[in-house]
Design a protein around this motif. Sequence first.
Motif, mmCIF file in Angstrom:
data_model
loop_
_atom_site.group_PDB
_atom_site.id
_atom_site.type_symbol
_atom_site.label_atom_id
_atom_site.label_comp_id
_atom_site.label_asym_id
_atom_site.label_seq_id
_atom_site.Cartn_x
_atom_site.Cartn_y
_atom_site.Cartn_z
ATOM 1 N N ALA A 225 0.836 -1.200 0.000
ATOM 2 C CA ALA A 225 0.000 0.000 0.000
ATOM 3 C C ALA A 225 0.873 1.254 0.000
ATOM 4 C CB ALA A 225 -0.913 0.008 1.219
ATOM 5 N N VAL A 226 0.423 2.266 -0.720
ATOM 6 C CA VAL A 226 1.116 3.549 -0.737
ATOM 7 C C VAL A 226 0.740 4.325 0.517
ATOM 8 C CG1 VAL A 226 1.403 5.740 -1.950
ATOM 9 C CG2 VAL A 226 1.178 3.619 -3.253
ATOM 10 N N ALA A 227 1.739 4.635 1.339
ATOM 11 C CA ALA A 227 1.493 5.372 2.578
ATOM 12 C C ALA A 227 1.590 6.876 2.379
ATOM 13 C CB ALA A 227 2.489 4.928 3.650
ATOM 14 N N VAL A 228 2.485 7.294 1.468
ATOM 15 C CA VAL A 228 2.725 8.720 1.217
ATOM 16 C C VAL A 228 2.925 8.914 -0.277
ATOM 17 C CG1 VAL A 228 4.342 10.641 1.581
ATOM 18 C CG2 VAL A 228 3.763 9.128 3.494
ATOM 19 N N GLN A 229 2.316 9.942 -0.830
ATOM 20 C CA GLN A 229 2.569 10.333 -2.210
ATOM 21 C C GLN A 229 2.847 11.835 -2.229
ATOM 22 O OE1 GLN A 229 2.687 8.650 -5.540
ATOM 23 N NE2 GLN A 229 3.745 10.629 -5.578
ATOM 24 N N MET A 230 4.080 12.205 -2.527
ATOM 25 C CA MET A 230 4.458 13.620 -2.596
ATOM 26 C C MET A 230 4.075 14.195 -3.965
ATOM 27 S SD MET A 230 8.092 13.328 -0.535
ATOM 28 C CE MET A 230 8.462 15.092 -0.567
ATOM 29 N N PRO A 231 4.046 15.514 -4.115
ATOM 30 C CA PRO A 231 3.594 16.118 -5.375
ATOM 31 C C PRO A 231 4.609 15.954 -6.488
ATOM 32 C CG PRO A 231 4.356 17.810 -3.856
ATOM 33 C CD PRO A 231 4.351 16.528 -3.086
ATOM 34 N N ASP A 232 4.135 16.135 -7.718
ATOM 35 C CA ASP A 232 5.042 16.183 -8.853
ATOM 36 C C ASP A 232 5.372 17.640 -9.190
ATOM 37 O OD1 ASP A 232 2.483 16.707 -9.764
ATOM 38 O OD2 ASP A 232 2.471 15.159 -11.311
ATOM 39 N N TRP A 233 6.551 17.828 -9.745
ATOM 40 C CA TRP A 233 7.027 19.085 -10.339
ATOM 41 C C TRP A 233 7.469 20.165 -9.364
ATOM 42 C CZ3 TRP A 233 8.323 17.503 -14.679
ATOM 43 C CH2 TRP A 233 7.505 16.645 -15.434
ATOM 44 N N GLU A 234 7.186 20.050 -8.088
ATOM 45 C CA GLU A 234 7.580 21.104 -7.165
ATOM 46 C C GLU A 234 8.361 20.529 -5.991
ATOM 47 O OE1 GLU A 234 4.244 23.051 -5.212
ATOM 48 O OE2 GLU A 234 2.934 21.432 -5.901
ATOM 49 N N ALA A 235 9.270 21.350 -5.471
ATOM 50 C CA ALA A 235 10.027 20.941 -4.299
ATOM 51 C C ALA A 235 9.076 20.757 -3.126
ATOM 52 C CB ALA A 235 11.098 21.980 -3.980
ATOM 53 N N ALA A 236 9.362 19.771 -2.304
ATOM 54 C CA ALA A 236 8.500 19.482 -1.160
ATOM 55 C C ALA A 236 9.321 18.797 -0.083
ATOM 56 C CB ALA A 236 7.321 18.608 -1.571
ATOM 57 N N GLU A 237 8.925 19.004 1.160
ATOM 58 C CA GLU A 237 9.567 18.370 2.306
ATOM 59 C C GLU A 237 8.483 17.698 3.131
ATOM 60 O OE1 GLU A 237 11.620 21.670 4.104
ATOM 61 O OE2 GLU A 237 12.569 22.179 2.195
ATOM 62 N N THR A 238 8.574 16.404 3.274
ATOM 63 C CA THR A 238 7.524 15.641 3.945
ATOM 64 C C THR A 238 8.126 14.817 5.073
ATOM 65 O OG1 THR A 238 6.187 15.501 1.939
ATOM 66 C CG2 THR A 238 5.758 13.861 3.652
ATOM 67 N N LEU A 239 7.631 15.056 6.278
ATOM 68 C CA LEU A 239 8.089 14.285 7.431
ATOM 69 C C LEU A 239 7.252 13.017 7.542
ATOM 70 C CD1 LEU A 239 10.140 14.393 9.754
ATOM 71 C CD2 LEU A 239 8.324 15.390 11.179
ATOM 72 N N THR A 240 7.926 11.884 7.479
ATOM 73 C CA THR A 240 7.242 10.596 7.583
ATOM 74 C C THR A 240 7.559 9.955 8.930
ATOM 75 O OG1 THR A 240 9.088 9.396 6.530
ATOM 76 C CG2 THR A 240 7.358 10.277 5.090
#
Length: 550
Positions: A225-240
């Motif tokens: 299962a996908v737990a996290v999906q970050m965006p496309d095309w832009e910088a992003a910082e995601t705390l998992t």
Amino acid sequence: MTMRLSILLAQLNQNMGDLAANADAMLAVRDRWPEADLILFPELQLIGYPPEDLVLKPALIARAHDELHRMAAATADGGPAMLVGTVIALDDGLYNAMALLDRGAVAAMIRKHELPNYGTFDEKRLFMPGPPPEPIHFRGVRIGVPICEDIWFPKVCEQLKAAGAELLLAPNGSPYEPDKDDLRLALVRRRVEETGLPLAYLNRVGGQDELVFDGSSFVVNADGAVAVQMPDWEAAETLTFWDRGAGGWTCEAGERHALDPAPADLYHAMMIALRDYVNRNRFPGVVLGLSGGIDSALSAAVAVDALGADRVWCVMMPSRFTVDESLSDAAECARLLGVRLDTIPIEPAVTAFDAMLAPAFAGRARDLAEENIQSRIRGVTLMALSNKFGHMLLTTGNKSEMSVGYATIYGDMAGGYSVLKDAYKTTVFALSEWRNANRPSLGLGPEGPVMPANVITKPPTAELRADQKDSDSLPPYDVLDPILRGLVEEELSVADLVARGFDRDTVARVERLLYIAEYKRRQAPPGVKLGTRNFGRDRRYPITNAFRTA
């Protein structure tokens, strides 16, 4: 025993060769997330990916060493550790590596094992393959770090599992291609199924010359299962957040961004690639010829969405063959986009060239030579504006034209970059219709239509002679483009395409035009890769080539 980990996935852009800026950007991420235990950065984040022969410069390797140790020293404060992509030099050569920086030191080094050497990749030319990697030990957890290509084959992940890895963190530099996000997810799920380990897939974003990176990072748990999906095309910082349970480690469910469908993904690829190319090379903006045709209209729209209308300068250069419809369509495009439009007639220069060449051309009928002079006058005019004011000349030719040589070398091929170089004409039509109905989420351009409908529906023409149409010289694009896809993307023979129902003489003629135009393509400006086999980085054919399949 560690029961919980917080891992920050830093999906960042890169500044090729500016190691201090890349290091500072990573340290700034660390300052923003003091609550993280570990920060994962993309492949070669310190250098930039792909670095090509830049890594053969000893001074760069020395600077990478110094910047890496400057970053390591920052971790002496007891805050988050970092996994940083870099290049290291050992006695036997260079390695593509990930360094664990923790508690003031370089605590571990992982070397990439599988080196891609196909398509756009030529890492075997630059790097030595590392040994099958061992897990790193971090806060009592054994973490496997397969680097990009390492996850495309079962070997490395299986080796890490056998060596005791409890979870996998995979840094990547994976360029955009259509449907690549689905391919990556299927691939990661295979590795997860084979190992029973959760895997975090981290990719970079942004443009680097002919490549563009879409990000689209994600985490898949051991159940697939996908737990996290970050965006496309832009910088992003995601705390998992990761928890140890009876069955192993699991990533908590987090953000789930929707990814671009087609053709929005293609449009964003062109837009982001152009934005980074212009900004990183410090051009004040772009200048382009706006003819009233669909290629220049779409190029102008992409430029406005990438840079803003104030940085896009359009020029109409009419000749005796330019019809009023083209003048009005170009003017309406400029109005809809809100860009500057200047008109510089080329007839004085055409007349001068006619007079200058009359003695040499005496006794010969007017033909392609005179037509191409017009295109070259336009190229000289636009380059003069570029030289005088600093704007980069944006080339507007598409892949169909570049494939068969339906372009004028030193004329409409002149320029510094092309967003349509890897877009077939039928794709240009589809993208134009899409942009007239949609505004890209990251675009700087206006809502609503960006070109008159007539630009999309009228027959394409170069307007280098009276009543000229593209169909005078080429098969219809809905015939030509499938033939070209077969010849270029699939490497099919004439017989193969005839078996698909295409006319033999047409296919043989297109194959001949494709091969004899290679010398033109070698002199074309760079352009963003949009498909699986672009001219330049993917498809590398000899210029002098007698082979034909007809």
